[in-house]
Design a protein around this motif. Structure first.
Motif, PDB file in Angstrom:
ATOM      1  N   ASP A  81      33.271  41.964  30.550  1.00  0.00           N
ATOM      2  CA  ASP A  81      33.855  41.714  29.308  1.00  0.00           C
ATOM      3  C   ASP A  81      35.355  41.259  29.338  1.00  0.00           C
ATOM      4  OD1 ASP A  81      33.589  41.856  25.956  1.00  0.00           O
ATOM      5  OD2 ASP A  81      35.483  42.905  26.586  1.00  0.00           O
ATOM      6  N   GLU A  82      35.774  40.205  28.743  1.00  0.00           N
ATOM      7  CA  GLU A  82      37.252  39.718  28.998  1.00  0.00           C
ATOM      8  C   GLU A  82      38.198  40.789  28.508  1.00  0.00           C
ATOM      9  OE1 GLU A  82      37.881  35.852  27.643  1.00  0.00           O
ATOM     10  OE2 GLU A  82      36.472  34.636  28.944  1.00  0.00           O
ATOM     11  N   ALA A  83      38.003  41.431  27.228  1.00  0.00           N
ATOM     12  CA  ALA A  83      38.871  42.360  26.775  1.00  0.00           C
ATOM     13  C   ALA A  83      38.730  43.675  27.291  1.00  0.00           C
ATOM     14  CB  ALA A  83      38.543  42.427  25.258  1.00  0.00           C
ATOM     15  N   SER A  84      37.727  44.301  27.384  1.00  0.00           N
ATOM     16  CA  SER A  84      37.647  45.547  28.077  1.00  0.00           C
ATOM     17  C   SER A  84      37.307  45.744  29.558  1.00  0.00           C
ATOM     18  CB  SER A  84      36.429  46.401  27.293  1.00  0.00           C
ATOM     19  OG  SER A  84      35.331  45.997  27.769  1.00  0.00           O
ATOM     20  N   GLY A  85      36.977  44.706  30.344  1.00  0.00           N
ATOM     21  CA  GLY A  85      36.504  44.831  31.531  1.00  0.00           C
ATOM     22  C   GLY A  85      35.092  45.585  31.974  1.00  0.00           C
ATOM     23  N   ALA A  86      34.484  45.759  30.918  1.00  0.00           N
ATOM     24  CA  ALA A  86      33.268  46.641  30.831  1.00  0.00           C
ATOM     25  C   ALA A  86      32.215  45.758  31.244  1.00  0.00           C
ATOM     26  CB  ALA A  86      33.039  47.671  29.537  1.00  0.00           C
ATOM     27  N   LEU A  87      31.076  46.148  31.578  1.00  0.00           N
ATOM     28  CA  LEU A  87      29.748  45.230  31.762  1.00  0.00           C
ATOM     29  C   LEU A  87      29.434  44.615  30.637  1.00  0.00           C
ATOM     30  CD1 LEU A  87      27.659  44.357  33.888  1.00  0.00           C
ATOM     31  CD2 LEU A  87      26.193  46.498  33.309  1.00  0.00           C
ATOM     32  N   ILE A 127      37.789  53.464  35.332  1.00  0.00           N
ATOM     33  CA  ILE A 127      36.526  53.273  35.674  1.00  0.00           C
ATOM     34  C   ILE A 127      36.170  51.760  36.127  1.00  0.00           C
ATOM     35  CG2 ILE A 127      34.396  53.084  34.379  1.00  0.00           C
ATOM     36  CD1 ILE A 127      35.182  54.888  32.351  1.00  0.00           C
ATOM     37  N   ARG A 128      35.727  51.752  37.429  1.00  0.00           N
ATOM     38  CA  ARG A 128      35.694  50.049  37.962  1.00  0.00           C
ATOM     39  C   ARG A 128      34.608  49.716  37.380  1.00  0.00           C
ATOM     40  NH1 ARG A 128      35.116  48.891  44.302  1.00  0.00           N
ATOM     41  NH2 ARG A 128      36.935  50.482  44.504  1.00  0.00           N
ATOM     42  N   GLY A 129      34.927  48.377  36.971  1.00  0.00           N
ATOM     43  CA  GLY A 129      33.609  47.590  36.198  1.00  0.00           C
ATOM     44  C   GLY A 129      33.004  46.484  37.123  1.00  0.00           C
ATOM     45  N   PRO A 130      32.270  45.557  36.573  1.00  0.00           N
ATOM     46  CA  PRO A 130      31.648  44.410  37.214  1.00  0.00           C
ATOM     47  C   PRO A 130      33.082  43.295  37.616  1.00  0.00           C
ATOM     48  CG  PRO A 130      31.088  44.320  35.185  1.00  0.00           C
ATOM     49  CD  PRO A 130      31.803  45.775  35.151  1.00  0.00           C
ATOM     50  N   SER A 180      33.890  38.138  42.395  1.00  0.00           N
ATOM     51  CA  SER A 180      34.900  38.289  43.224  1.00  0.00           C
ATOM     52  C   SER A 180      35.031  39.976  43.414  1.00  0.00           C
ATOM     53  CB  SER A 180      36.277  38.013  42.600  1.00  0.00           C
ATOM     54  OG  SER A 180      36.512  38.707  41.356  1.00  0.00           O
ATOM     55  N   VAL A 181      35.978  40.665  43.738  1.00  0.00           N
ATOM     56  CA  VAL A 181      35.772  41.978  43.669  1.00  0.00           C
ATOM     57  C   VAL A 181      37.164  42.596  43.359  1.00  0.00           C
ATOM     58  CG1 VAL A 181      36.832  42.006  46.229  1.00  0.00           C
ATOM     59  CG2 VAL A 181      35.485  43.904  45.641  1.00  0.00           C
ATOM     60  N   THR A 182      37.222  43.561  42.693  1.00  0.00           N
ATOM     61  CA  THR A 182      38.440  44.268  42.142  1.00  0.00           C
ATOM     62  C   THR A 182      39.586  44.493  43.119  1.00  0.00           C
ATOM     63  OG1 THR A 182      37.028  45.223  40.279  1.00  0.00           O
ATOM     64  CG2 THR A 182      39.360  45.958  40.622  1.00  0.00           C
ATOM     65  N   ALA A 233      47.103  40.736  42.927  1.00  0.00           N
ATOM     66  CA  ALA A 233      45.876  41.272  41.959  1.00  0.00           C
ATOM     67  C   ALA A 233      46.391  41.362  40.566  1.00  0.00           C
ATOM     68  CB  ALA A 233      45.692  42.627  42.449  1.00  0.00           C
ATOM     69  N   VAL A 234      47.688  41.217  40.408  1.00  0.00           N
ATOM     70  CA  VAL A 234      48.024  41.352  38.920  1.00  0.00           C
ATOM     71  C   VAL A 234      47.178  40.018  38.081  1.00  0.00           C
ATOM     72  CG1 VAL A 234      49.944  40.802  37.293  1.00  0.00           C
ATOM     73  CG2 VAL A 234      50.329  42.167  39.535  1.00  0.00           C
ATOM     74  N   PRO A 235      46.513  40.354  36.971  1.00  0.00           N
ATOM     75  CA  PRO A 235      45.860  39.426  36.394  1.00  0.00           C
ATOM     76  C   PRO A 235      46.452  37.989  36.118  1.00  0.00           C
ATOM     77  CG  PRO A 235      45.456  41.519  35.183  1.00  0.00           C
ATOM     78  CD  PRO A 235      46.565  41.698  36.213  1.00  0.00           C
ATOM     79  N   ALA A 236      47.441  37.726  35.716  1.00  0.00           N
ATOM     80  CA  ALA A 236      48.096  36.571  35.694  1.00  0.00           C
ATOM     81  C   ALA A 236      48.547  35.757  36.822  1.00  0.00           C
ATOM     82  CB  ALA A 236      49.484  36.430  34.982  1.00  0.00           C
ATOM     83  N   ALA A 237      48.791  36.484  37.864  1.00  0.00           N
ATOM     84  CA  ALA A 237      48.863  35.927  39.242  1.00  0.00           C
ATOM     85  C   ALA A 237      47.455  35.511  39.854  1.00  0.00           C
ATOM     86  CB  ALA A 237      49.510  36.920  40.393  1.00  0.00           C
TER      87      ALA A 237
END
Length: 368
Positions: A102-108, A178-181, A185-187, A244-248
């Motif tokens: 999910d774009e907002a929460s990062g959850a599945l 909590i690592r999400g999907p 890619s990979v977190t 790994a910063v989201p904007a970058a």
């Protein structure tokens, strides 16, 4: 003449064996003596019900290794639960991290994506094999010390899958993360992803994907210069934690996609190989069998002969034997014998049963 029962046959084989492997659903191990099988706990496994459990066999073969594979292990509150690979993959956290976030929460977001193989079974099998080898090495040391070498290797599909989950537990424990999907890619590793290339033919509009792994700092800098984005190779992107910063990450991924999407997979692969940047096509089994030069060169795909009664037989391609051991030509000797093909050899060779005794066992449907 009395016919030997199935449990007696297995007992006699166990007494003469190095390893017994089973994957029955666990239950309570009975503490009653061998002479009272009728009073076994109803939740015991087949081995316990038949008095083939370790406590019953070790007095006769103290060096026997028991390898027991189950969904959740031989102890704990979930011990008696039936456990297939699919549900154990879910309970291990593996399914949660496979899919799109999910774009907002990062959850599945939506149902988890399942690899189209029974991964949990294969991973548990590898753990069982490795655990058995460790137990055999331990047995050797015990015997050198004058001790009985028998032991139990307790393998659960749940824990085998958990063993693949990298740092998710310390991440949660120390950072409450909590690592999400993460889709394709990979977190926390940038860039490593699947990128679209031109369609395979002019009649198609579906892009073909290629995987690029340029998350090493020097690899990353080479990739940015290769794709014409030197501004993304500046010091602020030099190290992985900065990328790994989201904007970058978003800027980097978009630049790579813009470059690959106007090129064929062949052009992308050749350019990255020349720059010594890890790259791989997303291939299917047809590609591997018909065009997999690396697999062919190492004998990773073998032609195996399948004999057939009354016919000449036939050949089938299958995976080779891995890992490769120096000086050992290990490859599949058969595609799998018919059910019961070696029953006579085993029961006759190890237990000394005659042809007449084997025939009586067949007539009683004890063997096939």
């Amino acid at each position: 003449m009395a016919v030997m029962s199935y449990d007696i046959i297995v007992r006699q084989l166990a007494i003469r064996s190095d390893v017994l492997i089973e994957n029955f659903k666990p239950g309570s191990t009975p503490t009653i003596p061998y002479s009272s099988p009728s009073t076994h706990n109803a939740t015991s496994t087949a081995l316990e019900k038949w008095d083939l459990h370790p406590a019953a066999i070790h007095p006769y073969n103290p060096d026997l290794i028991y390898t027991r594979v189950s969904g959740y292990g031989q102890t704990g509150p979930w011990e008696p639960r039936p456990g297939y690979a699919s549900v154990c993959e879910a309970e291990s956290g593996f399914r949660y991290i496979n899919g799109f976030p999910d774009e907002a929460s990062g959850a599945l977001n939506g149902p988890p994506v399942r690899p189209n193989i029974s991964l949990g079974d294969s991973v548990a099998g590898l753990h069982a094999a490795f655990g058995t080898v460790l137990a055999l090495l331990q047995r050797q040391r015990k015997k050198e010390a004058g001790e009985a070498g028998g032991t139990t290797v307790d393998v659960s599909i749940l824990e085998s899958m958990l063993n693949l989950m990298e740092g998710i537990i310390p991440e949660y424990d120390r950072k409450s993360k909590i690592r999400g999907p993460s889709g394709s890619s990979v977190t926390g590793i940038v860039p490593t992803n699947a990128y679209p290339c031109l369609p395979a033919s002019s009649s198609s509009t579906t892009p073909v994907y290629i995987v690029i792994g340029a998350n090493g700092d020097t690899l990353y800098a080479r990739l940015m210069h290769l794709i014409g984005a030197p501004h993304l190779a500046s010091p602020q992107y030099a190290q992985n934690h900065q990328r790994a910063v989201p904007a970058a990450q978003s800027a980097i991924e978009e630049a790579i996609r813009a470059w690959t999407s106007v090129r064929s997979t062949t052009d992308v692969e050749q350019a990255l190989e020349a720059a010594k940047i890890p790259v791989g096509r997303v291939v299917n089994v047809k590609d591997m069998v018909e065009q997999g030069e690396q697999l062919r060169a190492r004998g990773a795909i073998q032609d195996v002969w399948v004999p057939s009664k009354g016919e000449d037989g036939w050949s089938v391609k299958m995976q080779g034997t891995f890992p490769v051991l120096e000086g050992c030509e290990a490859k599949p000797r058969w595609a799998g014998p018919d059910l019961g093909a070696h029953t006579g050899d085993v029961l006759g060779g190890l237990l000394g049963l005659s042809e007449a005794e084997l025939q009586r066992l067949k007539e009683k449907d004890i063997i096939g």
